[in-house]
Design a protein around this motif. Structure first.
Motif, PDB file in Angstrom:
ATOM      1  N   GLY A   1       0.804  -1.222   0.000  1.00  0.00           N
ATOM      2  CA  GLY A   1       0.000   0.000   0.000  1.00  0.00           C
ATOM      3  C   GLY A   1       0.833   1.266   0.000  1.00  0.00           C
ATOM      4  N   THR A   2       2.048   1.150   0.507  1.00  0.00           N
ATOM      5  CA  THR A   2       2.826   2.380   0.674  1.00  0.00           C
ATOM      6  C   THR A   2       3.294   2.964  -0.650  1.00  0.00           C
TER       7      THR A   2
ATOM      8  N   TYR B   1       1.294   3.948  -2.897  1.00  0.00           N
ATOM      9  CA  TYR B   1       0.347   5.011  -3.269  1.00  0.00           C
ATOM     10  C   TYR B   1       0.702   6.383  -2.719  1.00  0.00           C
ATOM     11  N   PRO B   2       1.074   6.477  -1.453  1.00  0.00           N
ATOM     12  CA  PRO B   2       1.507   7.803  -0.973  1.00  0.00           C
ATOM     13  C   PRO B   2       2.656   8.356  -1.811  1.00  0.00           C
ATOM     14  N   VAL B   3       3.564   7.465  -2.227  1.00  0.00           N
ATOM     15  CA  VAL B   3       4.695   7.931  -3.031  1.00  0.00           C
ATOM     16  C   VAL B   3       4.195   8.458  -4.378  1.00  0.00           C
ATOM     17  N   LEU B   4       3.261   7.722  -4.973  1.00  0.00           N
ATOM     18  CA  LEU B   4       2.694   8.179  -6.241  1.00  0.00           C
ATOM     19  C   LEU B   4       2.039   9.552  -6.075  1.00  0.00           C
ATOM     20  N   HIS B   5       1.311   9.718  -4.938  1.00  0.00           N
ATOM     21  CA  HIS B   5       0.681  11.014  -4.688  1.00  0.00           C
ATOM     22  C   HIS B   5       1.701  12.126  -4.610  1.00  0.00           C
ATOM     23  N   ARG B   6       2.768  11.801  -3.919  1.00  0.00           N
ATOM     24  CA  ARG B   6       3.823  12.792  -3.732  1.00  0.00           C
ATOM     25  C   ARG B   6       4.415  13.189  -5.097  1.00  0.00           C
TER      26      ARG B   6
ATOM     27  N   LYS C   1       2.116  15.326  -6.932  1.00  0.00           N
ATOM     28  CA  LYS C   1       2.102  16.681  -6.371  1.00  0.00           C
ATOM     29  C   LYS C   1       3.332  17.455  -6.836  1.00  0.00           C
TER      30      LYS C   1
ATOM     31  N   LYS D   1      -6.828   3.904 -11.312  1.00  0.00           N
ATOM     32  CA  LYS D   1      -6.151   5.182 -11.497  1.00  0.00           C
ATOM     33  C   LYS D   1      -4.871   4.892 -12.258  1.00  0.00           C
TER      34      LYS D   1
ATOM     35  N   TYR E   1      -1.341   6.038 -14.134  1.00  0.00           N
ATOM     36  CA  TYR E   1      -0.306   7.065 -14.001  1.00  0.00           C
ATOM     37  C   TYR E   1       0.550   7.072 -15.247  1.00  0.00           C
TER      38      TYR E   1
END
Lengths: 112, 910
Positions: free
Chosen positions: A46-47, A49-54, A57, A75, A77
């Motif tokens: 799962g972790t 996804y936060p990296v992808l968000h970052r 951003k 989603k 990318y």
């Protein structure tokens, strides 16, 4: 086993490299990373996804929701031009580290 | 049956716990989970297995939430605000908030708690500083563990004793003949004027007491750091002086003292024959001596100076009074073996003594004293540079400080326990929303730590105040800077934990024992168990206070007794002038000098003598009937005096007569002795001794005993009265005593100073009073009395504060009851009695506990005095009545206030 810190540091160039091959969604990214590494690298899946968000951003990648064949929301990318440059930069950095280490670890010339 | 969809739904619901997950992220994660499960199913797993593995691979909602937060936050630690930190308990900020709010809301109780603890802590901290100072004496010297002072154990005609002094050549001999000696040095106080060495620079003239001759290598054995100059060669040349920074500032101010000269007067021989005032060259400035060394120096002079006046100083094995030898051994050498070997030197010294004086020395042995043991382990050794420490008082002080702290803690416990009844609702609510017992205990322990910490801050302020009187009393120079020492810091931190835990655990225990349901339903909480402990604590506090009061009163009574009538001479209103220079004028013209002082109407008497009561070292005479054989003769302490001494000091004659200038020639022909001397000289009655004629070792004259005086307590009443002889012998006179009536002290002193300058020009004027001088004999007792006085009043004040708080709480708790009683017709007196009755019993119990303990302790203490009071009932009565009055006053005050209040106010809301 690879240390957490190293995994954390290398996740970004890996994701960028995989995305260089085209549009792809989260599950596929982690799946191919595990496959390529042959199971040596382990993630808490799962972790990613936060990296992808970052990364999104920061403007290196862009995402888009799409409906898949089996009716699931996915989603996707893909790399931006900016992200491509970033990948080149990362590549250079990692290669230079790699070069230094391989020189350091090369077998010593022997005179027999 | 396992249902995959349900499982996934509830998994997704779980994600809601995390605040940083947005809906989109959750959907994405769910999609990932489903893909994974599909993949695992494809590999042939069951649905349940696939779900379990996928969930464990994807990570817990908590870590996912944290990672999302990290990806977006700018916080350095990356810790989301809803997550616990690793080292701070949850709700800490809330605890602090509540704790501070409690302190703010209950100002009086918090004040009592903090002040009580702060006083106790400050006392403890001061005593810790004191004890550390005493116990770390001389441990700062490098290689202290292989450095020693050499002492001598002798038996001769004077008796057996161990002394710290050894012959001056010993150090040279040790260096020359003993291979295990790394260094050996001597320290020699100025010979005849060690206590008053005149130092002059320009207009500045002072008497100094901490001047010593020292060998050049002294800096290799003792740690004396240089500020200016270097240790090497500083004390090599004759007439070199090394100053402490304090002395440099005193005589040179802002100038650099190094390289300048200063004049110092040294008296090399008894009787004024060899007084030299010479220039000394300043070759170094060193740090002031620390408080924890037995060798407190102000100036060090080169020993090579001595040789010019005492040429045989380096070879004289016979006169070893006032010479100190220090030795530093090589690292691997065995001190015990070395101690055995130096008996060779001891035997040689004894032999030289016999050769010179023709007298056998029965025993002369040298022994090693480790540097670090000199202060606390050498009580039986005479002639030391500084009076050794006293274990006895060290224990007493530590114990009393601990008692005060205990009173403070008991206060805290009692008040918090009482107040805890007002917090039942808070505890109930915390319980209901899920607080665990451990969390509650942590909270209340934390609160007590908070208060203890505040008390600590206050204690530092108090310490600063306490140190001033303490230093005066104990004769120490402790400062707050001493707190930096690791030992002191560690003890203080230990104290903080001790007090925090002791004071916090009981309230924590009571509060956590509440049943939340009962509390929240508004049922009153049973508190019988708590009440018993509270009573116990009040009794404990007052028992300690009363114990201390009885001890203090007894100490003061004994001191009074030792200073009063029983002494056998007058101590009041006697002004002492010490003549330290130009002594010949005094010894020749004393009658004329006395007359000129007595020109002033407020000076009604004057006398001159060798010593006065309270003076330390006494000289004495050996008395014989025949011409030789002083060796076996009895030794009597002597006071040489003029004709007026006995009258001025009010010494009572029991047989014969006093000295009389109108009867024959007493100066040439008469002695007077005391009753103890009658016995020592072997007479059965005083009358038998009258008319007997004796020869004194000092002047070799035969004189007759014309009078016997009562035993007056010349050295105080701790010791038995020594045999004493009074003689008119002007060659030893050194002190003028003026009997005064104080009307206008300043005018009187102007007269005295004027006359002093007339007779002793250029000699600094110094004076003291006999009672102060005499009190030095009792300095430990007086010190203990004053310290106990302070500590006791502080302790009592804390206990009363605590009682005040407790009483006010009881009144508050029973305010409605009091209101109803008043409405039904109770008088103020009824209500005060009602409230006080319980406390009366508690105080009575404390008296009953404290009295026997105090009686026992005081009997032990009084054992040390040759002449002592009996602990009387009066003291106990006074202490008991005082405690009762103060306690009832405190409780009564609260009671009257409650009784005077209008019952309408307390009953209105019912």
């Amino acid at each position: 086993m690879v240390s957490k810190a190293l995994i954390a540091a290398s996740t970004k160039p890996m994701i960028l490299s995989i995305l260089a091959g085209g549009e792809i969604y989260g599950y596929q990214i982690i799946h191919s990373m595990i496959e390529i590494s042959g199971g040596i690298l382990e993630w808490s899946e799962g972790t990613i996804y936060p990296v992808l968000h970052r990364l999104e951003k920061d403007g290196f990648i862009r995402s888009q929701w799409k409906m898949s064949n089996n009716g699931r929301h996915r989603k996707y990318y893909r790399l931006t031009a900016f992200g491509r440059k970033e990948l080149e930069k990362e590549k250079k950095q990692w290669m230079s580290v790699h070069n230094v280490l391989s020189k350091l670890w090369a077998p010593l010339p022997s005179f027999d | 049956m396992f249902d995959l969809e349900d499982a996934i739904k509830s998994w997704r619901k779980n994600l809601n716990h995390s605040e940083s997950l947005e809906d989109g992220a959750k959907t994405e994660l769910e999609c990932h989970l489903r893909d994974k499960i599909e993949f695992l199913l494809g590999q042939g797993r069951s649905e349940e297995e696939a779900f379990a593995e996928a969930v464990s691979k994807i990570g817990t909602p908590d870590t996912l939430g944290t990672e999302y937060f990290k990806a977006t936050t700018r916080h350095l630690s990356g810790r989301p605000p809803w997550q616990q930190s690793r080292w701070m308990p949850p709700l800490l900020s809330n605890y602090i908030k509540i704790g501070l709010r409690k302190i703010r809301r209950q100002k009086v109780y918090s004040f009592i708690n903090i002040v009580g603890l702060a006083v106790g802590l400050a006392c403890c901290a001061v005593i810790i500083l004191y004890v550390t100072n005493e116990l770390t004496y001389d441990s700062y010297h490098p290689d202290a563990e292989r450095s020693f002072r050499i002492g001598a154990h002798t038996i001769n005609q004077v008796g057996e004793h161990r002394s710290a002094t050894t012959p001056a050549p010993l150090a040279l001999e040790l260096k020359a003949s003993y291979p295990q000696v790394e260094q050996a040095i001597r320290i020699i106080p100025p010979f005849e004027n060690a206590q008053n060495t005149l130092v002059v620079r320009g207009e500045k003239r002072f008497f100094e007491t901490r001047i010593f001759f020292a060998d050049p290598e002294v800096f290799e054995v003792l740690h004396i750091p240089f500020i200016y100059g270097t240790p090497k060669g500083a004390l090599e040349a004759p007439n070199s002086v090394v100053l402490s920074e304090g002395m440099a500032a005193k005589y040179f101010g802002d100038e650099l003292a190094l390289g300048q000269t200063i004049q110092i007067e040294i008296d090399y021989d008894i009787g004024n024959a060899n007084v030299r005032i010479e220039d000394y060259h300043v070759t170094g400035i060193v740090r002031n001596a620390p408080t924890n060394t037995h060798f407190k120096y102000d100036m060090l002079l080169s020993t090579s100076t001595i040789n010019r006046f005492i040429p045989d100083i380096d070879t004289d094995w016979v006169h070893w009074h006032g010479k100190f030898t220090y030795v530093k051994l090589l690292p691997q050498s065995d001190p015990t073996e070395f101690e055995g070997q130096i008996q060779r030197a001891a035997a040689m010294a004894a032999q030289k003594f016999t050769e010179r004086f023709g007298r056998e020395v029965q025993l002369n042995e040298y022994f090693l004293e480790p540097l670090t043991r000199i202060h606390m382990y050498s009580q039986d050794i005479r002639r030391q540079l500084e009076a050794p420490g006293n274990w006895y008082y060290l224990y007493i002080y530590s114990f009393t400080a601990f008692l005060i702290l205990l009173i403070g803690c008991m206060n805290f416990i009692n008040l918090s326990a009482a107040l805890s009844t007002t917090r039942t609702q808070e505890v109930g609510l915390r319980r209901v929303v899920g607080a665990q017992t451990r969390q509650l205990i942590n909270q209340f322990l934390g609160e007590s730590f908070l208060i203890t910490a505040l008390a600590f801050v206050a204690a530092f302020g108090l310490m600063w105040l306490l140190l001033i009187p303490f230093n005066q009393m104990a004769g120490t120079e402790l400062t707050l800077a001493g707190l930096k020492q690791p030992v002191v810091l560690a003890s203080l931190i230990g104290l903080l934990f001790f007090v925090g835990i002791i004071s916090g655990s009981y309230p924590a225990f009571i509060l956590t024992a509440f049943k939340p349901a009962a509390v929240l339903q508004g049922k009153s909480v049973t508190k019988s168990r708590g009440a018993l402990i509270q009573k116990f604590l009040v009794v404990g506090q007052f028992a300690i206070s009363i114990f201390l009061v009885i001890c203090t009163l007894t100490v003061f009574k004994q001191l009074d007794f030792m200073r009063g009538q029983a002494l056998g001479f007058d101590t009041e209103q006697k002004l002492l002038l010490r003549v330290k220079s130009n002594l010949n004028h005094l010894r020749r013209d004393y009658e004329e000098i006395k007359k000129s002082f007595m020109l002033h109407p407020s000076i009604y008497g004057a006398t001159v003598s060798s010593t006065v009561p309270g003076d330390g070292d006494q000289s004495g005479y050996y008395l014989t009937k025949t011409d030789e054989d002083f060796r076996k003769a009895p030794w009597l302490t002597v006071i040489t005096q003029d004709y007026d001494f006995m009258q001025e000091y009010g010494i009572r004659v029991v047989a014969g007569r006093g000295f009389d200038r109108n009867l024959g020639n007493d100066q040439k022909e008469s002695y007077i002795i005391n009753l103890a001397a009658v016995e020592a000289l072997g007479f059965a009655t005083p009358e038998e001794a009258l008319g007997q004629s004796f020869q004194a070792s000092y002047h070799r004259q035969f004189k007759r005993i014309v009078g016997i005086v009562d035993n007056f307590h010349y050295r105080g009443m701790r010791e038995l009265v020594e045999p004493m002889i009074l003689d008119i012998e002007d060659s030893l006179f050194s002190t003028i005593t003026l009997s005064i009536r104080i009307k206008d002290m300043r005018e009187l002193m102007r007269h005295v100073v004027a006359k002093w300058e007339e007779h002793f020009p250029g000699v600094p004027f110094e004076y003291s009073f006999l009672d102060e001088n005499f009190d030095r004999e009792y300095r430990y007792e007086a010190q203990m009395g004053r310290l106990l006085g302070i500590i006791t009043s502080l302790g009592f004040a804390i206990a009363c504060l605590g009682l005040f708080g407790l009483a006010s709480f009881v009144v508050r708790y029973r305010i409605k009851e009091i209101g109803i009683r008043k409405v039904l017709g109770a008088s103020t007196a009824n209500i005060v009695t009602l409230l006080s009755k319980k406390f009366v019993w508690l105080i009575l119990a404390s008296i009953a506990i404290a009295s026997p303990l105090a009686l026992y302790a005081m009997n032990r203490w009084l054992q040390d005095f040759a002449y002592r009071i009996k602990p009387t009932g009066i003291v106990f009565l006074v202490a008991a009545a005082g405690a009762m009055a103060i306690a009832l006053g405190t409780v009564g005050f609260q009671g009257v206030r409650a009784a005077a209040a209008n019952p309408v106010n307390s009953l209105r809301d019912e």
